[in-house]
Motif scaffolding. Structure first.
Motif, mmCIF file in Angstrom:
data_model
loop_
_atom_site.group_PDB
_atom_site.id
_atom_site.type_symbol
_atom_site.label_atom_id
_atom_site.label_comp_id
_atom_site.label_asym_id
_atom_site.label_seq_id
_atom_site.Cartn_x
_atom_site.Cartn_y
_atom_site.Cartn_z
ATOM 1 N N GLY A 48 0.791 -1.219 0.000
ATOM 2 C CA GLY A 48 0.000 0.000 0.000
ATOM 3 C C GLY A 48 0.824 1.271 0.000
ATOM 4 O O GLY A 48 0.256 2.365 -0.098
ATOM 5 N N VAL A 49 2.142 1.134 0.091
ATOM 6 C CA VAL A 49 3.032 2.298 0.121
ATOM 7 C C VAL A 49 4.076 2.199 -0.992
ATOM 8 O O VAL A 49 4.257 3.131 -1.778
ATOM 9 C CB VAL A 49 3.722 2.424 1.497
ATOM 10 C CG1 VAL A 49 4.752 3.545 1.495
ATOM 11 C CG2 VAL A 49 2.682 2.660 2.581
ATOM 12 N N ASP A 190 -1.387 -7.949 10.820
ATOM 13 C CA ASP A 190 -2.362 -7.328 9.911
ATOM 14 C C ASP A 190 -3.623 -8.179 9.805
ATOM 15 O O ASP A 190 -3.562 -9.410 9.727
ATOM 16 C CB ASP A 190 -1.773 -7.177 8.510
ATOM 17 C CG ASP A 190 -0.687 -6.126 8.428
ATOM 18 O OD1 ASP A 190 -0.518 -5.357 9.387
ATOM 19 O OD2 ASP A 190 -0.004 -6.075 7.384
ATOM 20 N N LEU A 191 -4.769 -7.502 9.734
ATOM 21 C CA LEU A 191 -6.021 -8.197 9.428
ATOM 22 C C LEU A 191 -6.151 -8.440 7.933
ATOM 23 O O LEU A 191 -6.640 -9.490 7.511
ATOM 24 C CB LEU A 191 -7.218 -7.382 9.908
ATOM 25 C CG LEU A 191 -7.314 -7.056 11.398
ATOM 26 C CD1 LEU A 191 -8.609 -6.302 11.678
ATOM 27 C CD2 LEU A 191 -7.235 -8.315 12.248
ATOM 28 N N VAL A 192 -5.730 -7.455 7.135
ATOM 29 C CA VAL A 192 -5.852 -7.537 5.681
ATOM 30 C C VAL A 192 -4.605 -6.932 5.044
ATOM 31 O O VAL A 192 -3.837 -6.227 5.694
ATOM 32 C CB VAL A 192 -7.107 -6.783 5.169
ATOM 33 C CG1 VAL A 192 -8.381 -7.425 5.693
ATOM 34 C CG2 VAL A 192 -7.055 -5.303 5.554
ATOM 35 N N ALA A 193 -4.443 -7.208 3.747
ATOM 36 C CA ALA A 193 -3.369 -6.592 2.961
ATOM 37 C C ALA A 193 -3.907 -6.272 1.576
ATOM 38 O O ALA A 193 -4.695 -7.046 1.020
ATOM 39 C CB ALA A 193 -2.172 -7.519 2.857
ATOM 40 N N PRO A 194 -3.506 -5.121 1.009
ATOM 41 C CA PRO A 194 -3.987 -4.750 -0.326
ATOM 42 C C PRO A 194 -3.303 -5.553 -1.427
ATOM 43 O O PRO A 194 -2.080 -5.615 -1.498
ATOM 44 C CB PRO A 194 -3.648 -3.261 -0.419
ATOM 45 C CG PRO A 194 -2.470 -3.085 0.491
ATOM 46 C CD PRO A 194 -2.653 -4.072 1.601
ATOM 47 N N ARG A 195 -4.102 -6.181 -2.247
ATOM 48 C CA ARG A 195 -3.612 -6.924 -3.410
ATOM 49 C C ARG A 195 -4.215 -6.303 -4.667
ATOM 50 O O ARG A 195 -5.093 -5.441 -4.594
ATOM 51 C CB ARG A 195 -4.022 -8.398 -3.320
ATOM 52 C CG ARG A 195 -3.705 -9.063 -2.000
ATOM 53 C CD ARG A 195 -2.285 -9.499 -1.890
ATOM 54 N NE ARG A 195 -1.991 -10.099 -0.586
ATOM 55 C CZ ARG A 195 -0.844 -10.651 -0.246
ATOM 56 N NH1 ARG A 195 0.142 -10.687 -1.131
ATOM 57 N NH2 ARG A 195 -0.643 -11.156 0.950
ATOM 58 N N HIS A 271 -3.409 4.611 -2.163
ATOM 59 C CA HIS A 271 -3.124 3.200 -2.385
ATOM 60 C C HIS A 271 -3.453 2.459 -1.094
ATOM 61 O O HIS A 271 -3.644 3.042 -0.048
ATOM 62 C CB HIS A 271 -1.652 2.991 -2.756
ATOM 63 C CG HIS A 271 -1.133 3.963 -3.767
ATOM 64 N ND1 HIS A 271 -1.460 3.898 -5.096
ATOM 65 C CD2 HIS A 271 -0.333 5.048 -3.635
ATOM 66 C CE1 HIS A 271 -0.876 4.883 -5.747
ATOM 67 N NE2 HIS A 271 -0.188 5.606 -4.875
ATOM 68 N N GLY A 272 -3.497 1.164 -1.141
ATOM 69 C CA GLY A 272 -3.671 0.420 0.093
ATOM 70 C C GLY A 272 -5.088 0.444 0.615
ATOM 71 O O GLY A 272 -6.062 0.514 -0.133
ATOM 72 N N LEU A 273 -5.220 0.412 1.946
ATOM 73 C CA LEU A 273 -6.515 0.181 2.582
ATOM 74 C C LEU A 273 -7.565 1.217 2.229
ATOM 75 O O LEU A 273 -8.726 0.896 2.004
ATOM 76 C CB LEU A 273 -6.329 0.126 4.104
ATOM 77 C CG LEU A 273 -7.594 -0.201 4.908
ATOM 78 C CD1 LEU A 273 -8.166 -1.559 4.510
ATOM 79 C CD2 LEU A 273 -7.297 -0.167 6.401
#
Length: 297
Positions: A48-49, A190-195, A271-273
């Motif tokens: 996300g970064v 982390d609960l989630v990650a951006p894909r 980007h990201g969450l």
């Protein structure tokens, strides 16, 4: 899971996360280069970064180089615990970044350094990706798959990755811990990650589910928990904490963890969450405030 659902879940588990009372100004900036006079060390989250999944974010490499040219120290602090140190370095090279090995700190590295304190003798059951090799860890380890007997044979559990985890395997872990409580260590909170195709569920999601249902105590290493920040602080004994900036896309991990240590924090919004969303809504609701908000680094 949607970003709103992920945010709500982070709020539900807020009592398990570090506390931080001071709030940032949420000043909008065009990029990190505007912080030349306020920050000496930039610590980047990865997902996300710098990248989304296996895709580098446009302009990220050039910005990192610009900060180097300005005399800034740059580091990466990632919760991605699926990879060994060598694999992590290779991933950033593949993405087009030129971070030196010592500039990359992963939650897995920090976690591994603490494993013998938790369980120095007995075997570990490891939740890991398909390519995991037991010899990659410095403890007696075996991957947990679909044999319920394997869950009962180990003396502690380590969650590195949820890439190949399933509801069925989660049930096996739940039932084994219910029968015989043992230490559970998580190297990615982390609960989630951006894909590229949305948000993936990460180890923290499954660990907190077990805490909800069993009341087990979980040992977390990774943002927002202290051990990874302490690792960096030991490297930077002469730098004021407020002149270290955590740069991330998530309030409850990157920003909250930095705030709890007295670091500065920059939230990446495009980007990201929170991509495509109004980040101010989430900041107001959570009370977790970065110093700066930038669309990208």
């Amino acid at each position: 899971m949607t970003p709103d659902q992920a945010f709500d879940r982070y709020e539900e588990i807020r009592c398990r996360l570090p506390a931080a009372s001071n709030a940032g100004a949420c000043k909008k900036i065009a990029g990190l280069h505007e912080l030349d006079d306020q920050v000496d060390v930039f610590v980047f989250d990865a997902f996300g970064v710098l990248n989304v999944g296996e895709t580098p974010i446009a302009g990220a490499h050039d910005r990192v180089q610009q900060l180097r040219d300005m005399g800034k120290q740059v580091l990466v602090l990632t919760n991605a615990a699926s990879y060994t140190r060598a694999q992590t370095q290779a991933k950033f090279v593949r993405l087009g970044f030129d971070f030196a090995p010592e500039e990359i700190i992963s939650s897995r590295d920090v976690c591994e350094a603490h494993l013998n304190i938790v369980n120095p003798h007995g075997p570990w059951g490891v939740i890991a990706p398909a390519a995991f090799k037991a010899e990659d860890l410095n403890v007696d380890a075996q991957a947990l798959l679909d044999d319920p007997r394997a869950y009962d044979r180990v003396q502690a559990f380590l969650m590195l990755s949820a890439a190949d985890w399933s509801a069925e395997r989660q049930a096996l872990l739940h039932d084994s811990l219910r029968r015989t409580p043992r230490p559970l260590v998580v190297a990615n909170p982390d609960l989630v990650a951006p894909r590229e195709n949305g948000l993936s569920l990460e180890p923290g999601y499954f660990a907190h589910d077990l805490q909800d249902r069993l009341g087990v105590e979980v040992i977390f290493h990774g943002k927002p928990f202290a051990s990874v920040y302490e690792t960096i602080e030991r490297r930077l004994p002469t730098i004021e904490r407020k002149r270290i900036a955590m740069v991330g896309d998530t309030l409850h991990t990157d920003v909250l963890g930095a705030r709890a240590r007295g670091w500065s924090a920059a939230l990446i919004s495009d980007h990201g969450l929170f991509a495509g969303l109004d980040v101010k809504k989430f900041i107001t609701s959570s009370g977790i405030s970065p110093d700066w908000i930038a669309p990208s680094i």
